[in-house]
Design an enzyme around this catalytic site. Sequence first.
Site, mmCIF file in Angstrom:
data_model
loop_
_atom_site.group_PDB
_atom_site.id
_atom_site.type_symbol
_atom_site.label_atom_id
_atom_site.label_comp_id
_atom_site.label_asym_id
_atom_site.label_seq_id
_atom_site.Cartn_x
_atom_site.Cartn_y
_atom_site.Cartn_z
ATOM 1 N N LYS A 13 0.899 -1.215 0.089
ATOM 2 C CA LYS A 13 -0.033 0.144 0.130
ATOM 3 C C LYS A 13 0.816 1.145 -0.091
ATOM 4 C CE LYS A 13 -1.340 -0.287 4.830
ATOM 5 N NZ LYS A 13 -0.256 -0.982 5.302
ATOM 6 N N ARG A 86 -7.272 2.470 11.486
ATOM 7 C CA ARG A 86 -6.841 0.804 11.838
ATOM 8 C C ARG A 86 -7.851 0.253 12.910
ATOM 9 N NH1 ARG A 86 -0.515 0.514 11.388
ATOM 10 N NH2 ARG A 86 -0.539 0.285 9.258
ATOM 11 N N ARG A 120 11.781 -6.528 2.710
ATOM 12 C CA ARG A 120 11.472 -5.000 2.471
ATOM 13 C C ARG A 120 12.725 -4.258 3.089
ATOM 14 N NH1 ARG A 120 5.527 -3.191 4.590
ATOM 15 N NH2 ARG A 120 6.262 -3.418 6.664
ATOM 16 N N ARG A 153 13.586 -2.482 8.451
ATOM 17 C CA ARG A 153 12.851 -1.730 9.540
ATOM 18 C C ARG A 153 12.769 -2.725 10.941
ATOM 19 N NH1 ARG A 153 6.802 -0.015 7.433
ATOM 20 N NH2 ARG A 153 6.311 -1.041 9.747
ATOM 21 N N ARG A 164 1.477 -7.678 14.403
ATOM 22 C CA ARG A 164 0.827 -6.688 13.457
ATOM 23 C C ARG A 164 -0.140 -7.240 12.697
ATOM 24 N NH1 ARG A 164 6.134 -4.673 11.067
ATOM 25 N NH2 ARG A 164 4.947 -3.464 9.556
HETATM 26 P P1 AMP Z 1 2.920 0.961 9.352
HETATM 27 O O1 AMP Z 1 4.446 1.609 8.737
HETATM 28 O O2 AMP Z 1 1.829 1.379 8.606
HETATM 29 O O3 AMP Z 1 3.324 -0.668 9.333
HETATM 30 O O4 AMP Z 1 3.240 1.232 11.031
HETATM 31 C C1 AMP Z 1 3.983 0.974 11.823
HETATM 32 C C2 AMP Z 1 3.520 1.022 13.111
HETATM 33 O O5 AMP Z 1 3.082 2.465 13.369
HETATM 34 C C3 AMP Z 1 2.428 0.310 13.432
HETATM 35 O O6 AMP Z 1 2.650 -1.154 13.848
HETATM 36 C C4 AMP Z 1 1.816 0.737 14.665
HETATM 37 O O7 AMP Z 1 2.465 0.577 16.027
HETATM 38 C C5 AMP Z 1 1.935 2.468 14.486
HETATM 39 N N1 AMP Z 1 0.699 2.913 13.680
HETATM 40 C C6 AMP Z 1 0.688 3.248 12.226
HETATM 41 N N2 AMP Z 1 -0.679 3.822 11.822
HETATM 42 C C7 AMP Z 1 -1.317 3.561 13.134
HETATM 43 C C8 AMP Z 1 -2.786 3.974 13.364
HETATM 44 N N3 AMP Z 1 -3.537 4.461 12.550
HETATM 45 N N4 AMP Z 1 -3.253 3.777 14.645
HETATM 46 C C9 AMP Z 1 -2.229 3.171 15.690
HETATM 47 N N5 AMP Z 1 -0.939 3.069 15.342
HETATM 48 C C10 AMP Z 1 -0.488 3.135 13.875
#
Ligand code: AMP
Length: 206
Positions: A13, A86, A120, A153, A164
């Site tokens: 995404k 989310r 990644r 990461r 996750r």
């Molecule tokens: P992502 O890069 O989208 O995989 O996000 C990495 C981490 O950021 C996630 O595992 C959450 O800990 C936090 N995070 C990102 N977006 C949200 C959200 N909308 N609500 C809560 N935590 C978030």
Amino acid sequence: MNLIIMGIQGCGKGTQAALISEKYDLDHINIGNAFRKNIAQKTKLGQEVKAYIDKGELVPDSYVYGILDDAISQAENGFILDGFPRNLEQLDYLLQKYTIDKVILLDLPDEIAIRRISARRNCVKCKKDYNLIYNKPKVEGICDVCGGRLVQREDDNEATVARRLQKFHQETAKVIEKYRELGLLYTVDADQTVDEIFQEIVKIIS
Ligand code: AMP
């Protein structure tokens, strides 16, 4: 035009949101990236959210809303949300404050997502994303754009990824169902090339 792109971690995404943002001149709002930036700069917010991210937990909503409102207030020509909402609380917040035109779901089985996540990488300097399976750098380990070093990461390790994915199935899946009921959801098979997925998305948006 205001869009949302959703899907399990590793569905691509972020890559698609960047392409959409460029083609339609929309601000790409990526909550996870904003948190990572704060962590790298050691801001107060970054220090407060780091433990949640390291464990693969969702960060408490109050931190997320600040980042979201700030980013949306700067989007002059509409936005594409990547990584929000989310959970159902975040969805309510969004529905009350902002209008969304379409929600694109990139559909991918967990096994393929896990394989992709382990491939990644991103640039330590400019943060550009790569994937060793479908979006390789020209030179191994080096960023095409700025020559920075490519790393994995911290939260892309096995235990955190499992947590996750579990959160996605427990919480984010309910948001997807809600958007389906609202008639705003468009599903795209994410087990295709970046170009094929993008062409389908362009048809949906146009
Ligand atoms: P992502 O890069 O989208 O995989 O996000 C990495 C981490 O950021 C996630 O595992 C959450 O800990 C936090 N995070 C990102 N977006 C949200 C959200 N909308 N609500 C809560 N935590 C978030």
